[in-house]
Design a protein around this motif. Structure first.
Motif, PDB file in Angstrom:
ATOM      1  N   THR A 297      40.603  37.815  36.555  1.00  0.00           N
ATOM      2  CA  THR A 297      39.368  37.164  37.001  1.00  0.00           C
ATOM      3  C   THR A 297      39.590  35.680  37.229  1.00  0.00           C
ATOM      4  O   THR A 297      39.131  35.105  38.225  1.00  0.00           O
ATOM      5  CB  THR A 297      38.258  37.369  35.962  1.00  0.00           C
ATOM      6  N   GLY A 298      40.332  35.049  36.314  1.00  0.00           N
ATOM      7  CA  GLY A 298      40.621  33.624  36.476  1.00  0.00           C
ATOM      8  C   GLY A 298      41.396  33.337  37.741  1.00  0.00           C
ATOM      9  O   GLY A 298      41.132  32.347  38.439  1.00  0.00           O
ATOM     10  N   LEU A 299      42.349  34.206  38.077  1.00  0.00           N
ATOM     11  CA  LEU A 299      43.133  34.000  39.299  1.00  0.00           C
ATOM     12  C   LEU A 299      42.286  34.213  40.548  1.00  0.00           C
ATOM     13  O   LEU A 299      42.431  33.486  41.534  1.00  0.00           O
ATOM     14  CB  LEU A 299      44.339  34.953  39.305  1.00  0.00           C
ATOM     15  N   VAL A 300      41.384  35.223  40.516  1.00  0.00           N
ATOM     16  CA  VAL A 300      40.483  35.434  41.659  1.00  0.00           C
ATOM     17  C   VAL A 300      39.600  34.209  41.873  1.00  0.00           C
ATOM     18  O   VAL A 300      39.429  33.726  43.003  1.00  0.00           O
ATOM     19  CB  VAL A 300      39.638  36.701  41.455  1.00  0.00           C
ATOM     20  N   LEU A 301      39.032  33.697  40.775  1.00  0.00           N
ATOM     21  CA  LEU A 301      38.161  32.529  40.889  1.00  0.00           C
ATOM     22  C   LEU A 301      38.950  31.292  41.317  1.00  0.00           C
ATOM     23  O   LEU A 301      38.448  30.460  42.076  1.00  0.00           O
ATOM     24  CB  LEU A 301      37.442  32.280  39.560  1.00  0.00           C
ATOM     25  N   LEU A 302      40.193  31.165  40.827  1.00  0.00           N
ATOM     26  CA  LEU A 302      41.033  30.046  41.251  1.00  0.00           C
ATOM     27  C   LEU A 302      41.330  30.136  42.747  1.00  0.00           C
ATOM     28  O   LEU A 302      41.304  29.127  43.462  1.00  0.00           O
ATOM     29  CB  LEU A 302      42.336  30.043  40.454  1.00  0.00           C
ATOM     30  N   GLY A 303      41.589  31.357  43.226  1.00  0.00           N
ATOM     31  CA  GLY A 303      41.825  31.536  44.652  1.00  0.00           C
ATOM     32  C   GLY A 303      40.613  31.147  45.482  1.00  0.00           C
ATOM     33  O   GLY A 303      40.735  30.492  46.524  1.00  0.00           O
TER      34      GLY A 303
ATOM     35  N   TRP B  40      45.064  30.398  53.070  1.00  0.00           N
ATOM     36  CA  TRP B  40      46.069  31.430  52.821  1.00  0.00           C
ATOM     37  C   TRP B  40      46.586  31.346  51.390  1.00  0.00           C
ATOM     38  O   TRP B  40      46.858  32.379  50.747  1.00  0.00           O
ATOM     39  CB  TRP B  40      47.225  31.290  53.809  1.00  0.00           C
ATOM     40  N   LEU B  41      46.753  30.136  50.864  1.00  0.00           N
ATOM     41  CA  LEU B  41      47.175  29.974  49.476  1.00  0.00           C
ATOM     42  C   LEU B  41      46.134  30.574  48.530  1.00  0.00           C
ATOM     43  O   LEU B  41      46.479  31.287  47.578  1.00  0.00           O
ATOM     44  CB  LEU B  41      47.392  28.490  49.164  1.00  0.00           C
ATOM     45  N   GLY B  42      44.868  30.276  48.790  1.00  0.00           N
ATOM     46  CA  GLY B  42      43.810  30.838  47.967  1.00  0.00           C
ATOM     47  C   GLY B  42      43.800  32.354  48.012  1.00  0.00           C
ATOM     48  O   GLY B  42      43.589  33.024  46.990  1.00  0.00           O
ATOM     49  N   LEU B  43      44.037  32.911  49.189  1.00  0.00           N
ATOM     50  CA  LEU B  43      44.086  34.366  49.336  1.00  0.00           C
ATOM     51  C   LEU B  43      45.225  34.958  48.511  1.00  0.00           C
ATOM     52  O   LEU B  43      45.054  35.977  47.833  1.00  0.00           O
ATOM     53  CB  LEU B  43      44.269  34.717  50.816  1.00  0.00           C
ATOM     54  N   THR B  44      46.389  34.321  48.539  1.00  0.00           N
ATOM     55  CA  THR B  44      47.540  34.818  47.787  1.00  0.00           C
ATOM     56  C   THR B  44      47.271  34.799  46.283  1.00  0.00           C
ATOM     57  O   THR B  44      47.578  35.759  45.563  1.00  0.00           O
ATOM     58  CB  THR B  44      48.778  33.974  48.111  1.00  0.00           C
ATOM     59  N   VAL B  45      46.687  33.710  45.797  1.00  0.00           N
ATOM     60  CA  VAL B  45      46.373  33.597  44.367  1.00  0.00           C
ATOM     61  C   VAL B  45      45.368  34.674  43.961  1.00  0.00           C
ATOM     62  O   VAL B  45      45.517  35.339  42.924  1.00  0.00           O
ATOM     63  CB  VAL B  45      45.830  32.198  44.047  1.00  0.00           C
ATOM     64  N   ALA B  46      44.330  34.859  44.769  1.00  0.00           N
ATOM     65  CA  ALA B  46      43.310  35.849  44.441  1.00  0.00           C
ATOM     66  C   ALA B  46      43.865  37.264  44.459  1.00  0.00           C
ATOM     67  O   ALA B  46      43.482  38.105  43.632  1.00  0.00           O
ATOM     68  CB  ALA B  46      42.137  35.734  45.421  1.00  0.00           C
TER      69      ALA B  46
ATOM     70  N   SER C  78      30.411  32.430  46.901  1.00  0.00           N
ATOM     71  CA  SER C  78      30.423  33.598  46.029  1.00  0.00           C
ATOM     72  C   SER C  78      31.257  33.353  44.779  1.00  0.00           C
ATOM     73  O   SER C  78      31.243  34.153  43.845  1.00  0.00           O
ATOM     74  CB  SER C  78      30.963  34.806  46.787  1.00  0.00           C
ATOM     75  N   LEU C  79      31.994  32.243  44.728  1.00  0.00           N
ATOM     76  CA  LEU C  79      32.742  31.853  43.542  1.00  0.00           C
ATOM     77  C   LEU C  79      31.868  31.869  42.294  1.00  0.00           C
ATOM     78  O   LEU C  79      32.326  32.201  41.198  1.00  0.00           O
ATOM     79  CB  LEU C  79      33.324  30.448  43.755  1.00  0.00           C
ATOM     80  N   LEU C  80      30.596  31.508  42.447  1.00  0.00           N
ATOM     81  CA  LEU C  80      29.702  31.406  41.294  1.00  0.00           C
ATOM     82  C   LEU C  80      29.040  32.725  40.916  1.00  0.00           C
ATOM     83  O   LEU C  80      28.518  32.857  39.816  1.00  0.00           O
ATOM     84  CB  LEU C  80      28.615  30.357  41.581  1.00  0.00           C
ATOM     85  N   VAL C  81      29.057  33.703  41.815  1.00  0.00           N
ATOM     86  CA  VAL C  81      28.402  34.981  41.521  1.00  0.00           C
ATOM     87  C   VAL C  81      29.029  35.673  40.315  1.00  0.00           C
ATOM     88  O   VAL C  81      28.311  36.167  39.439  1.00  0.00           O
ATOM     89  CB  VAL C  81      28.408  35.893  42.764  1.00  0.00           C
ATOM     90  N   PRO C  82      30.371  35.746  40.196  1.00  0.00           N
ATOM     91  CA  PRO C  82      30.938  36.406  39.018  1.00  0.00           C
ATOM     92  C   PRO C  82      30.592  35.709  37.704  1.00  0.00           C
ATOM     93  O   PRO C  82      30.566  36.363  36.654  1.00  0.00           O
ATOM     94  CB  PRO C  82      32.452  36.343  39.277  1.00  0.00           C
ATOM     95  N   VAL C  83      30.358  34.401  37.734  1.00  0.00           N
ATOM     96  CA  VAL C  83      29.963  33.699  36.510  1.00  0.00           C
ATOM     97  C   VAL C  83      28.657  34.283  35.986  1.00  0.00           C
ATOM     98  O   VAL C  83      28.527  34.617  34.799  1.00  0.00           O
ATOM     99  CB  VAL C  83      29.836  32.191  36.764  1.00  0.00           C
ATOM    100  N   VAL C  84      27.674  34.420  36.870  1.00  0.00           N
ATOM    101  CA  VAL C  84      26.392  35.020  36.490  1.00  0.00           C
ATOM    102  C   VAL C  84      26.582  36.500  36.172  1.00  0.00           C
ATOM    103  O   VAL C  84      25.998  37.026  35.217  1.00  0.00           O
ATOM    104  CB  VAL C  84      25.354  34.834  37.615  1.00  0.00           C
ATOM    105  N   GLY C  85      27.420  37.190  36.966  1.00  0.00           N
ATOM    106  CA  GLY C  85      27.635  38.613  36.762  1.00  0.00           C
ATOM    107  C   GLY C  85      28.284  38.921  35.426  1.00  0.00           C
ATOM    108  O   GLY C  85      27.856  39.837  34.706  1.00  0.00           O
TER     109      GLY C  85
ATOM    110  N   SER D 244      31.216  42.399  39.782  1.00  0.00           N
ATOM    111  CA  SER D 244      30.792  41.092  40.298  1.00  0.00           C
ATOM    112  C   SER D 244      31.986  40.248  40.720  1.00  0.00           C
ATOM    113  O   SER D 244      31.865  39.383  41.594  1.00  0.00           O
ATOM    114  CB  SER D 244      29.971  40.352  39.235  1.00  0.00           C
ATOM    115  N   VAL D 245      33.148  40.488  40.113  1.00  0.00           N
ATOM    116  CA  VAL D 245      34.365  39.756  40.484  1.00  0.00           C
ATOM    117  C   VAL D 245      34.991  40.353  41.740  1.00  0.00           C
ATOM    118  O   VAL D 245      35.282  39.650  42.716  1.00  0.00           O
ATOM    119  CB  VAL D 245      35.385  39.777  39.323  1.00  0.00           C
TER     120      VAL D 245
END
Length: 301
Positions: free
Chosen positions: A280-286, A122-128, A253-260, A95-96
């Motif tokens: 997972t935290g970094l992906v969601l932060l991104g 682009w910053l979000g992509l790098t973090v994720a 889709s940020l919220l999908v992993p929370v449910v997943g 789900s992540v």
């Protein structure tokens, strides 16, 4: 196209999709306990299309868009995902990792759609990406652990989801169309490839035995995947992509992993390793930076 803010109805549609797709991964795992991955794909899209063909007209679009979406979203996305889950991808991590579709969509939308990617995206992509590296290096071969093969296949599924998002945006340039017929008719085209792959990978005898031995948990899983996760959720998703730029819709889709992650813990007692939690935290932060970065920049301006 003028970028309008999401209405209350669009927000409710997005949240409905989040809940359905968050539970989707648990349902897939249940279905795969009694059905091979390619046969599950064939049954899913057969149930999502064949009962409705006599009642639903072909969408007002060139055939190439319907075929392209069916093969990208159906055969590509779910072929990779089902195979990944069957080869050791855990429900919660799936789900992540699937939410990388938001960033793959961003990368594809720049050259193919001419959509402008901003600095915060682009910053979000790098973090994720840093989070994905952590998740990928936390694989193992023991019970309940994510395998590297499962991770790579799920990453491929996220890419194919992004390809289908781009197809929707390109189809939208052809004029207005009803998403429901689009989803029904595009679901026809993955069926035969899935059947062919099932016969090739599992053999005719195994496929026949799985069909004869179909039990109610697997049957309910197929119906959930076909009617809720495919027809309802993807119709709502397509409506959102028609009305708003891809970069605004896909970060929900940020919220999908929370449910997943919650459903994986509830139904399969899955608990990610510490390194996977950090990834997972970094992906969601991104994803959060991708979604809210533009709002923050606008407030500062």
């Amino acid at each position: 196209m003028i970028a309008l803010p999401l209405s209350r109805g669009d927000l409710l549609r997005a949240l409905a999709v989040v809940v359905i797709w968050g539970l989707n991964f648990v349902v897939m795992k249940v279905g795969l306990q009694g059905i091979g991955p390619m046969l599950l794909g064939a049954l899913r899209f057969a149930a999502a299309s064949l009962p409705f063909l006599l009642f639903v007209r072909f969408p007002k679009l060139p055939v190439r868009y319907v075929v392209a979406y069916g093969l990208a979203q159906g055969l590509g996305q779910f072929g990779f995902l089902f195979l990944g889950l069957s080869l050791g991808m855990t429900v919660g991590m799936a789900s992540v990792v699937m939410q990388t579709q938001a960033f793959f969509t961003l990368l594809l939308a720049v050259p193919l759609l001419g959509e402008r990617a901003r600095a915060h995206q682009w910053l979000g992509l790098t973090v994720a990406l840093s989070g994905l590296v952590l998740i990928a290096t936390a694989h193992g071969e023991g019970p309940g652990q994510m395998t590297l093969a499962g991770f790579v296949l799920t990453l491929g599924a996220g890419f194919m989801w992004a390809v289908s998002n781009i197809v929707v945006r390109l189809a939208n340039r052809q004029g207005d169309y009803d998403p429901m017929p689009f989803i029904v008719w595009s679901s026809v085209f993955p069926i035969l490839p899935f059947v062919a792959l099932a016969l090739w990978m599992d053999g005719p005898q195994t496929v026949l035995a799985q069909l004869i031995g179909l039990r109610w948990p697997a049957l309910l899983a197929v119906l959930f995947l076909a009617w809720l996760a495919t027809l309802l959720a993807y119709t709502l998703w397509t409506q959102l992509l028609k009305r708003h730029p891809a970069g605004r819709v896909t970060p929900f889709s940020l919220l999908v992993p929370v449910v997943g992650l919650w459903s994986a813990w509830m139904f399969f007692n899955e608990l990610p390793m510490p390194q996977q939690w950090l990834g997972t935290g970094l992906v969601l932060l991104g994803l959060l930076v991708n979604q809210l970065g533009g709002w923050w920049v606008a407030r500062r301006a």
